[in-house]
Motif scaffolding. Structure first.
Motif, PDB file in Angstrom:
ATOM      1  N   LYS A   1       0.827  -1.206   0.000  1.00  0.00           N
ATOM      2  CA  LYS A   1       0.000   0.000   0.000  1.00  0.00           C
ATOM      3  C   LYS A   1       0.862   1.257   0.000  1.00  0.00           C
ATOM      4  N   LYS A   2       1.909   1.280   0.828  1.00  0.00           N
ATOM      5  CA  LYS A   2       2.761   2.464   0.915  1.00  0.00           C
ATOM      6  C   LYS A   2       3.495   2.717  -0.400  1.00  0.00           C
ATOM      7  N   LEU A   3       3.947   1.653  -1.039  1.00  0.00           N
ATOM      8  CA  LEU A   3       4.649   1.822  -2.313  1.00  0.00           C
ATOM      9  C   LEU A   3       3.715   2.336  -3.399  1.00  0.00           C
ATOM     10  N   LEU A   4       2.495   1.810  -3.455  1.00  0.00           N
ATOM     11  CA  LEU A   4       1.546   2.287  -4.450  1.00  0.00           C
ATOM     12  C   LEU A   4       1.139   3.729  -4.170  1.00  0.00           C
TER      13      LEU A   4
ATOM     14  N   GLU B   1       6.878   5.434 -10.235  1.00  0.00           N
ATOM     15  CA  GLU B   1       8.231   5.790  -9.822  1.00  0.00           C
ATOM     16  C   GLU B   1       9.159   4.606 -10.116  1.00  0.00           C
ATOM     17  N   SER B   2      10.362   4.880 -10.576  1.00  0.00           N
ATOM     18  CA  SER B   2      11.262   3.812 -11.013  1.00  0.00           C
ATOM     19  C   SER B   2      11.553   2.811  -9.904  1.00  0.00           C
ATOM     20  N   PHE B   3      11.714   3.285  -8.671  1.00  0.00           N
ATOM     21  CA  PHE B   3      11.992   2.371  -7.562  1.00  0.00           C
ATOM     22  C   PHE B   3      10.820   1.423  -7.334  1.00  0.00           C
ATOM     23  N   VAL B   4       9.598   1.973  -7.385  1.00  0.00           N
ATOM     24  CA  VAL B   4       8.408   1.155  -7.151  1.00  0.00           C
ATOM     25  C   VAL B   4       8.225   0.157  -8.293  1.00  0.00           C
ATOM     26  N   GLN B   5       8.388   0.616  -9.523  1.00  0.00           N
ATOM     27  CA  GLN B   5       8.272  -0.279 -10.674  1.00  0.00           C
ATOM     28  C   GLN B   5       9.244  -1.451 -10.581  1.00  0.00           C
ATOM     29  N   SER B   6      10.420  -1.186 -10.068  1.00  0.00           N
ATOM     30  CA  SER B   6      11.457  -2.218 -10.019  1.00  0.00           C
ATOM     31  C   SER B   6      11.301  -3.177  -8.850  1.00  0.00           C
ATOM     32  N   HIS B   7      10.507  -2.803  -7.844  1.00  0.00           N
ATOM     33  CA  HIS B   7      10.465  -3.607  -6.627  1.00  0.00           C
ATOM     34  C   HIS B   7       9.082  -4.090  -6.220  1.00  0.00           C
ATOM     35  N   LEU B   8       8.035  -3.705  -6.942  1.00  0.00           N
ATOM     36  CA  LEU B   8       6.694  -4.119  -6.552  1.00  0.00           C
ATOM     37  C   LEU B   8       5.965  -4.707  -7.751  1.00  0.00           C
ATOM     38  N   VAL B   9       5.603  -5.974  -7.638  1.00  0.00           N
ATOM     39  CA  VAL B   9       4.943  -6.687  -8.733  1.00  0.00           C
ATOM     40  C   VAL B   9       3.664  -5.983  -9.169  1.00  0.00           C
TER      41      VAL B   9
END
Length: 296
Positions: A152-155, A161-169
């Motif tokens: 939830k926090k990442l979304l 965001e590049s970090f979120v795209q790279s680390h959250l399915v």
């Protein structure tokens, strides 16, 4: 009719009747794993009961059930698909071809396998509550409280965001109809596998059209997939998030850069709908509509 012809006919009938059933590969959804006895394990057991002698491979991404579950949240999808392709290619029982069943996000992941890894051949692909056009909302998170808080926090931070795209399915199949261009440019998985980039991957279309059947199951009361019509490749009309248009009115169909229009014209695209919330179906429904029609 000569004796030789009769013998040949009997041998042919015996060979056909003795033919082993087509194996099945399954891929679970978010928060699940390959082998839990009350989810994928139960479906595997039912398939083995209904289709005598069938080989069922429930994909485990990673080297343990725990890794498999966590990878469904945090391992880049492309890497998961590559691992799945390698495991399928190395499985001697699958070399003659297989049917595939994808549950929730496992649906679009197995579609990626069909498009990127055509050998051994996938014959029928059946997806249950898949997010083929992505999601614009995640009202429920199927996982532990701690994992779901991270998701939830990442979304909330920003799916593109590049970090979120790279680390959250889940960010990798996040589809914001209000930011279509950003989605096309940034999405690390869905925009590619849906062939929405300016430069089209023709092999995706060619490989998807090798399927004997693409079966898309939508749950009429799905509160997990937003919009639920994504399970049928439907999605919001671009520029707003209220009106959903069916697959046949979306560019992915009208421009046919993925091959869905061709599959439909060939009678190989089937859309099923069943009552219930996300992945809520009875064994009787599964046997009648899926097992007896596509797996036997």
């Amino acid at each position: 009719m000569t004796l030789a012809v009769i013998v040949a006919a009997l041998l042919l009938v015996t060979a056909v009747s003795a033919k082993e059933p087509t194996p099945v590969v399954m891929w679970h959804g978010m928060g699940d794993s390959c082998c839990l006895p009350f989810s994928m394990g139960a479906i595997k057991e039912e398939l083995e009961k209904q289709v005598a002698g069938v080989y069922v491979r429930s994909l485990e991404i990673g080297s343990s059930v725990i890794q498999d579950t966590l990878n469904g949240f945090f391992m880049p999808i492309d890497a998961q698909v590559e691992e799945a392709c390698q495991k399928i290619a190395a499985d001697e029982s699958l070399q003659g071809g297989y049917n595939a069943m994808g549950f929730s996000q496992g649906g679009q992941f197995l579609r990626a396998v069909a498009q990127r890894c055509p050998s051994p051949p996938m014959k029928n692909l059946i997806t249950f509550g898949g997010q083929h056009q992505g999601v614009f909302g995640l009202p429920h998170c199927l996982g532990t409280k701690g994992v779901c808080e991270v998701v939830k926090k990442l979304l909330d931070y920003g799916a593109y965001e590049s970090f979120v795209q790279s680390h959250l399915v889940q960010a990798q199949y996040w589809h914001d109809p209000l930011k279509q261009q950003q989605y096309v440019e940034v999405s690390q998985f869905l925009a590619d596998i849906n062939n929405e980039r300016d430069v089209k991957n023709e092999t995706y279309k060619e490989n998807l059209n090798k399927l004997e059947n693409l079966v898309l199951v939508m749950f009429s009361n799905d509160t997990m997939v937003v919009p639920r019509e994504s399970s049928h490749f439907g999605f919001y009309a671009l520029g707003q998030d209220q009106v959903v248009v069916p697959l046949q009115q979306t560019p992915i169909y009208t421009e046919d850069y993925l091959g869905l229009k061709q599959l439909d014209a060939d009678g190989k695209l089937t859309m099923l709908e069943t009552e219930g919330d996300h992945l809520q179906f009875s064994i009787d429904w599964l046997v009648e509509n899926i097992v007896n029609v596509y797996l036997k």
